[in-house]
Structure formats: C-alpha cells, structure tokens
Write a protein that holds these residues in place. Sequence first.
Motif, PDB file in Angstrom:
ATOM      1  N   MET A  94     -12.838   8.902  10.479  1.00  0.00           N
ATOM      2  CA  MET A  94     -11.835   8.025  10.661  1.00  0.00           C
ATOM      3  C   MET A  94     -11.743   7.147   9.524  1.00  0.00           C
ATOM      4  SD  MET A  94     -10.017   8.001  13.297  1.00  0.00           S
ATOM      5  CE  MET A  94      -9.208   7.004  13.986  1.00  0.00           C
ATOM      6  N   SER A  95     -12.875   6.751   8.755  1.00  0.00           N
ATOM      7  CA  SER A  95     -12.355   5.673   7.805  1.00  0.00           C
ATOM      8  C   SER A  95     -11.590   6.038   6.515  1.00  0.00           C
ATOM      9  CB  SER A  95     -14.122   5.508   7.111  1.00  0.00           C
ATOM     10  OG  SER A  95     -14.528   6.824   6.513  1.00  0.00           O
ATOM     11  N   ARG A  96     -11.538   7.663   6.147  1.00  0.00           N
ATOM     12  CA  ARG A  96     -10.840   8.006   5.142  1.00  0.00           C
ATOM     13  C   ARG A  96      -9.369   7.629   5.697  1.00  0.00           C
ATOM     14  NH1 ARG A  96      -7.978  11.711   3.754  1.00  0.00           N
ATOM     15  NH2 ARG A  96      -7.124  11.669   1.759  1.00  0.00           N
ATOM     16  N   LEU A  97      -8.908   8.106   6.902  1.00  0.00           N
ATOM     17  CA  LEU A  97      -7.704   8.022   7.384  1.00  0.00           C
ATOM     18  C   LEU A  97      -7.418   6.691   7.540  1.00  0.00           C
ATOM     19  CD1 LEU A  97      -7.396  10.233  10.621  1.00  0.00           C
ATOM     20  CD2 LEU A  97      -5.948  10.163   8.279  1.00  0.00           C
ATOM     21  N   GLN A  98      -8.133   5.849   7.763  1.00  0.00           N
ATOM     22  CA  GLN A  98      -7.800   4.367   7.634  1.00  0.00           C
ATOM     23  C   GLN A  98      -7.487   4.032   6.245  1.00  0.00           C
ATOM     24  OE1 GLN A  98     -10.761   1.776   9.393  1.00  0.00           O
ATOM     25  NE2 GLN A  98      -9.330   0.344  10.117  1.00  0.00           N
ATOM     26  N   LYS A  99      -8.139   4.159   5.251  1.00  0.00           N
ATOM     27  CA  LYS A  99      -7.936   3.703   4.112  1.00  0.00           C
ATOM     28  C   LYS A  99      -6.482   4.242   3.609  1.00  0.00           C
ATOM     29  CE  LYS A  99     -12.693   3.596   1.923  1.00  0.00           C
ATOM     30  NZ  LYS A  99     -13.451   4.762   2.049  1.00  0.00           N
ATOM     31  N   VAL A 100      -6.359   5.523   3.953  1.00  0.00           N
ATOM     32  CA  VAL A 100      -4.921   6.166   3.592  1.00  0.00           C
ATOM     33  C   VAL A 100      -3.705   5.153   4.307  1.00  0.00           C
ATOM     34  CG1 VAL A 100      -3.325   8.113   3.776  1.00  0.00           C
ATOM     35  CG2 VAL A 100      -5.628   8.491   3.200  1.00  0.00           C
ATOM     36  N   GLU A 101      -4.033   4.807   5.519  1.00  0.00           N
ATOM     37  CA  GLU A 101      -2.932   3.979   6.094  1.00  0.00           C
ATOM     38  C   GLU A 101      -2.929   2.628   5.347  1.00  0.00           C
ATOM     39  OE1 GLU A 101      -0.710   5.331   7.669  1.00  0.00           O
ATOM     40  OE2 GLU A 101      -0.209   4.246   9.313  1.00  0.00           O
ATOM     41  N   GLN A 102      -4.142   2.106   5.132  1.00  0.00           N
ATOM     42  CA  GLN A 102      -4.133   0.843   4.559  1.00  0.00           C
ATOM     43  C   GLN A 102      -3.397   0.747   2.950  1.00  0.00           C
ATOM     44  OE1 GLN A 102      -8.038   0.475   4.933  1.00  0.00           O
ATOM     45  NE2 GLN A 102      -8.227  -1.109   6.286  1.00  0.00           N
ATOM     46  N   LYS A 103      -3.809   2.012   2.319  1.00  0.00           N
ATOM     47  CA  LYS A 103      -3.005   2.041   0.989  1.00  0.00           C
ATOM     48  C   LYS A 103      -1.655   2.248   1.258  1.00  0.00           C
ATOM     49  CE  LYS A 103      -6.199   4.772  -1.969  1.00  0.00           C
ATOM     50  NZ  LYS A 103      -6.795   6.073  -2.202  1.00  0.00           N
ATOM     51  N   ARG A 104      -1.265   2.815   2.113  1.00  0.00           N
ATOM     52  CA  ARG A 104       0.625   3.161   2.381  1.00  0.00           C
ATOM     53  C   ARG A 104       0.886   1.567   2.547  1.00  0.00           C
ATOM     54  NH1 ARG A 104      -0.501   7.413   6.528  1.00  0.00           N
ATOM     55  NH2 ARG A 104      -0.587   9.274   5.282  1.00  0.00           N
ATOM     56  N   ALA A 105       0.109   0.974   3.520  1.00  0.00           N
ATOM     57  CA  ALA A 105       0.624  -0.113   3.799  1.00  0.00           C
ATOM     58  C   ALA A 105       0.773  -1.237   2.811  1.00  0.00           C
ATOM     59  CB  ALA A 105      -0.111  -1.114   5.002  1.00  0.00           C
ATOM     60  N   ALA A 106      -0.496  -1.402   2.013  1.00  0.00           N
ATOM     61  CA  ALA A 106      -0.672  -2.198   0.695  1.00  0.00           C
ATOM     62  C   ALA A 106       0.437  -1.896  -0.415  1.00  0.00           C
ATOM     63  CB  ALA A 106      -1.874  -1.923  -0.055  1.00  0.00           C
ATOM     64  N   GLU A 107       0.871  -0.595  -0.546  1.00  0.00           N
ATOM     65  CA  GLU A 107       2.216  -0.226  -1.556  1.00  0.00           C
ATOM     66  C   GLU A 107       3.461  -0.435  -0.964  1.00  0.00           C
ATOM     67  OE1 GLU A 107       1.782   1.255  -4.382  1.00  0.00           O
ATOM     68  OE2 GLU A 107       3.943   1.999  -4.672  1.00  0.00           O
ATOM     69  N   ALA A 108       3.622  -0.475   0.323  1.00  0.00           N
ATOM     70  CA  ALA A 108       4.726  -0.661   0.912  1.00  0.00           C
ATOM     71  C   ALA A 108       4.966  -2.197   0.843  1.00  0.00           C
ATOM     72  CB  ALA A 108       4.993  -0.306   2.361  1.00  0.00           C
ATOM     73  N   TRP A 109       3.986  -2.949   0.990  1.00  0.00           N
ATOM     74  CA  TRP A 109       3.953  -4.475   1.025  1.00  0.00           C
ATOM     75  C   TRP A 109       4.275  -4.972  -0.349  1.00  0.00           C
ATOM     76  CZ3 TRP A 109       5.069  -8.282   4.023  1.00  0.00           C
ATOM     77  CH2 TRP A 109       4.622  -9.602   3.494  1.00  0.00           C
ATOM     78  N   SER A 110       3.701  -4.244  -1.400  1.00  0.00           N
ATOM     79  CA  SER A 110       4.319  -4.727  -2.633  1.00  0.00           C
ATOM     80  C   SER A 110       5.653  -4.314  -3.181  1.00  0.00           C
ATOM     81  CB  SER A 110       3.191  -4.283  -3.828  1.00  0.00           C
ATOM     82  OG  SER A 110       3.489  -2.901  -4.095  1.00  0.00           O
ATOM     83  N   CYS A 111       6.149  -3.233  -2.542  1.00  0.00           N
ATOM     84  CA  CYS A 111       7.484  -2.921  -2.921  1.00  0.00           C
ATOM     85  C   CYS A 111       8.446  -4.110  -2.250  1.00  0.00           C
ATOM     86  CB  CYS A 111       7.816  -1.681  -2.133  1.00  0.00           C
ATOM     87  SG  CYS A 111       7.003  -0.058  -3.016  1.00  0.00           S
ATOM     88  N   ILE A 112       8.052  -4.303  -1.128  1.00  0.00           N
ATOM     89  CA  ILE A 112       8.911  -5.363  -0.528  1.00  0.00           C
ATOM     90  C   ILE A 112       9.130  -6.649  -1.013  1.00  0.00           C
ATOM     91  CG2 ILE A 112       9.523  -6.321   1.697  1.00  0.00           C
ATOM     92  CD1 ILE A 112      10.473  -3.397   1.756  1.00  0.00           C
ATOM     93  N   GLN A 113       7.811  -6.995  -1.589  1.00  0.00           N
ATOM     94  CA  GLN A 113       7.452  -8.551  -2.062  1.00  0.00           C
ATOM     95  C   GLN A 113       8.299  -8.349  -3.606  1.00  0.00           C
ATOM     96  OE1 GLN A 113       6.894 -10.120   0.323  1.00  0.00           O
ATOM     97  NE2 GLN A 113       5.058 -11.446  -0.561  1.00  0.00           N
ATOM     98  N   ALA A 114       8.305  -7.259  -4.301  1.00  0.00           N
ATOM     99  CA  ALA A 114       9.061  -7.085  -5.225  1.00  0.00           C
ATOM    100  C   ALA A 114      10.427  -7.373  -5.119  1.00  0.00           C
ATOM    101  CB  ALA A 114       8.636  -5.985  -6.074  1.00  0.00           C
ATOM    102  N   VAL A 115      11.023  -6.807  -4.081  1.00  0.00           N
ATOM    103  CA  VAL A 115      12.284  -6.913  -4.024  1.00  0.00           C
ATOM    104  C   VAL A 115      12.632  -8.332  -3.444  1.00  0.00           C
ATOM    105  CG1 VAL A 115      14.357  -6.340  -2.311  1.00  0.00           C
ATOM    106  CG2 VAL A 115      12.801  -4.488  -3.259  1.00  0.00           C
ATOM    107  N   ASN A 116      11.866  -8.839  -2.497  1.00  0.00           N
ATOM    108  CA  ASN A 116      12.072 -10.181  -2.208  1.00  0.00           C
ATOM    109  C   ASN A 116      12.063 -11.250  -3.243  1.00  0.00           C
ATOM    110  OD1 ASN A 116      12.833 -11.775   0.137  1.00  0.00           O
ATOM    111  ND2 ASN A 116      10.742 -12.414   0.461  1.00  0.00           N
ATOM    112  N   GLU A 117      10.962 -11.112  -4.115  1.00  0.00           N
ATOM    113  CA  GLU A 117      10.723 -12.279  -5.019  1.00  0.00           C
ATOM    114  C   GLU A 117      11.297 -12.161  -6.342  1.00  0.00           C
ATOM    115  OE1 GLU A 117       6.483 -12.656  -4.498  1.00  0.00           O
ATOM    116  OE2 GLU A 117       6.595 -13.560  -2.562  1.00  0.00           O
ATOM    117  N   ASP A 118      11.513 -10.945  -6.860  1.00  0.00           N
ATOM    118  CA  ASP A 118      11.683 -10.704  -8.134  1.00  0.00           C
ATOM    119  C   ASP A 118      13.297 -10.569  -8.333  1.00  0.00           C
ATOM    120  OD1 ASP A 118       9.327 -10.753  -8.423  1.00  0.00           O
ATOM    121  OD2 ASP A 118       8.932  -8.774  -9.028  1.00  0.00           O
TER     122      ASP A 118
END
Lengths: 137, 308
Positions: free
Chosen positions: A1-25
């Motif tokens: 489970m732990s590795r899967l969770q990590k992948v899901e978390q990585k996706r979330a983190a990457e997606a969040w930074s993409c959206i933040q970049a659009v929103n703030e920059d």
Amino acid sequence: MSRLQKVEQKRAAEAWSCIQAVNEDIDSPKFKKEYRSIVMKLPTLILTNGLGQTLAFLKSKGKNDDSNPEEKVYGDLQGWLTQPNVANWGRVMHDELIERIMAIDSNKYRFVTMECLSFLNWLKRFADAVLPKDGGE
Amino acid sequence: MFKEASLMFIYTETSLHAGSGTSLGVIDLPIQREKYTDYPVLQASGIKGAVRDWFETNNGVENQKIDLIFGPDTIGRGGEAFAGAATFTDARLLLFPVRSMKGVFAYTTSCFALNRLKRDLTMAKVANVNWNIPQEPQDNQVFGIKGSSLCEDGKVLLEEYAFDFHENNNDVKTIAEWLANNAFPNEYQFWKEKIKTDLLILPEDAFKDFVKLSTEVQARIKINNDTKTATSGALFYEETLTSDTLLYSIVMANDPFKDEANRPNGLKNAKDIMTFISALNGNRAQFGGDTTIGRGIVNIRLLNGGSK
C-alpha cells in the motif's frame, strides 16, 4: 500500500504545483479560465479519442507558444509523464512527449494513458477548486 | 447450498447502465465494477429485482408465487420474513466488444474470464463443456480464429492498438462454437456466425485496459427551455456498457422455504422453481437504470445445469 500511496501523493503534489503556477504566476483571468476548462474536459477527450489524438490536439492549439493555455496544459502533462519512475519509456528517450507516444508499443501506450488519467484526476480537481470559472459551464 | 442450477447468459441489446452512484473520477456516473479486477459487473440484487419485475409484469402470476420465489416484499408491514427460493449471483463479464479497424468489432475475452466461466460451469454442473483454455497470449499477441475478418497482414487493430494475430490455436474456435450454440440467444443467426470468426483472446492486461477504457461515455446536458441552449452547471458524464456485451449470472434454486403444506401447484420443489424461472429463456428483460432512454434491454438465454 505504501508505495501506491506515495505515487498518488506525488501526482497530487505535482498537480497542485502546476495549478499554483497558473494561479499565482499568471495575471490573465482569461488564461486561467481557459486552462481550467481545457483540464476539465481533457479526461473525456482522452477516453473518447485516445491519448495520442488528444495530445496532438493540444499541440495544434498550443502552437509552441506558452501564452496559449493548451501549450501550458501539454507542458504540465509532459512534465509529469516524463519524470523518472513515473512511466517506463524503455529505450525511447526523446524530449517531446508526443514523440515518445508515437514510438512506444501498445502495452506502454495503454500504461501511459492510465497514468495520464490518474494524474488528470488530481489536476482537474485542483483546477476546479482554485481557478476561476468560465461563464459557459 | 442449492438443489438446481442454471447459467443465465445476458446479452446486451442496448447500452446498459448499472450505476454505482457518484465518483470523484473522470466520469460522474460510473458503472458497477468488481473491486479486484475492475471488470464491469451487474450486482446480483439488481438482477434479482429486474427478474422479479419481469415476472410481475409479464406473467400475471399471483403474488404468492412471486413471494415464494423471490422472497416477500412486505417485511415491516406485518408480513413474515422468509428467504426466496431462487438465488442469483453477480453477473460476470465474459465477452466485451471492441472496435476493430477491420470487421467492425471484435468479441474480446481473456484467459481469466474464460477460466472463471469454466469454474462456474462446473459449479452449476453443466455437462457439455468440451473446450480447453490456451495459455495467455504474450505481450502483443492475440489468439483468434482462422479466416477472421479482423485480421490484416497478420495484425489486428483494436481501437488504436495493434496486436499480432495468431490463428494456429484451435481452442479459440472450439470456445467460439460452444458459445454460439450455448450462450447466444437462439435467433441470433448473424451474431453466431460472427463470433465463430471474430472471437479474440487478449493478454490479461490488454483486456483489463479495454474494459476500463472502452466503455461508452456519454455527456448529458439540460436544455434551457427559454433559450433552447444548454443550461450551465448541468453537464455530467455517464458511463454505460455497450451493446453486444455478454455477461452471465448463475441461477440456483432451492425448495421453497415456506408453506410446505399448501404450496401452489408447479412450485412444490426446486425443480419446479427452476422450471418457472425458465420462462425467461429466449426473452428480453430490462436491467439497470435509465429505462426511459432505452437502456438495459437484454436478451436472456438459460443454460440448464445439473441438480444436486
């Protein structure tokens, strides 16, 4: 489970930074609205037309110009999918996502499609949460 | 467990939406899927309800019989609780149609789906199973039937994926013929001929991806009556199983659990119950949701198993 969770978390983190970049920059509200609306309909486009066609569509609208939201979305997908340990590209090591897509076999292609959809789930969720809405939805 | 068993083959004639509620994924209204395989599935409760409904509307049989077979629906209103005599299992996916560059569409399946069918046939004591399941095809191979209309230069193109076509395996042909004779509705002459040439066994992962990515996804909107344009905020995406999908459920029967002394004629024991349910054979029923937009019309073929 732990590795899967990590992948899901990585996706979330990457997606969040993409959206933040659009929103703030980026200042243009029009750009933000368009970016959001593209991301919202992208999963369905992929399901109905396939990943290759959808990426080609983004390319054709984006015209290699970063002021087009399609180019930004394409860049964000490329940023995630070409990271090490996300998808196994085998011997295909072009820089361009679309070129890689054209060079891989069916199995890898389906894998990348699934990965792209998983990533888009997060991107779509965050875009919906953070970016302004277009009037027509 | 049970005294009589049959296999109920369910062939979709219109797209079928057995919904699983809402989701956070790509699709707002996804279909029911098995947790551990992600294959589409029809939950047993929905099948039982749809079959009950079919008997209530088409047979005009009195409530006592319906209650004995399916259980009472008056619990909590003074009725006594007892179990129905018929059992239905979740309907499992067997054949999934996939668009093909040549030959319009292919009936696809996998070794896992076939092995599960074989296990279920054994459970239902069906006697005439004369086929074997080959080893799983390698990476990019599919096993098909000689003379298939799907194949071009040794390749099969499903949606946008190319596979190497292998036809030197006789098992596929035997399986296709068995299905045509035992699982497809009787009047399906055209489709029976089609499966005899266009059945493909795919690698496990490929089949799993197709049943995930190649279901029908439809956008639904609401029209504003004043402007005759789409209302904003009313768009949603709904997933359905396509027509020409084949699923199967196991139907089992026990003696009725009630009224031993005065059971109606024709419903004395498990055999009677199974005979009664056999009225479904060769008929159409409606499964799943969205009845009023024509979804879920299925053609049913019952294959009698043995008894305990």
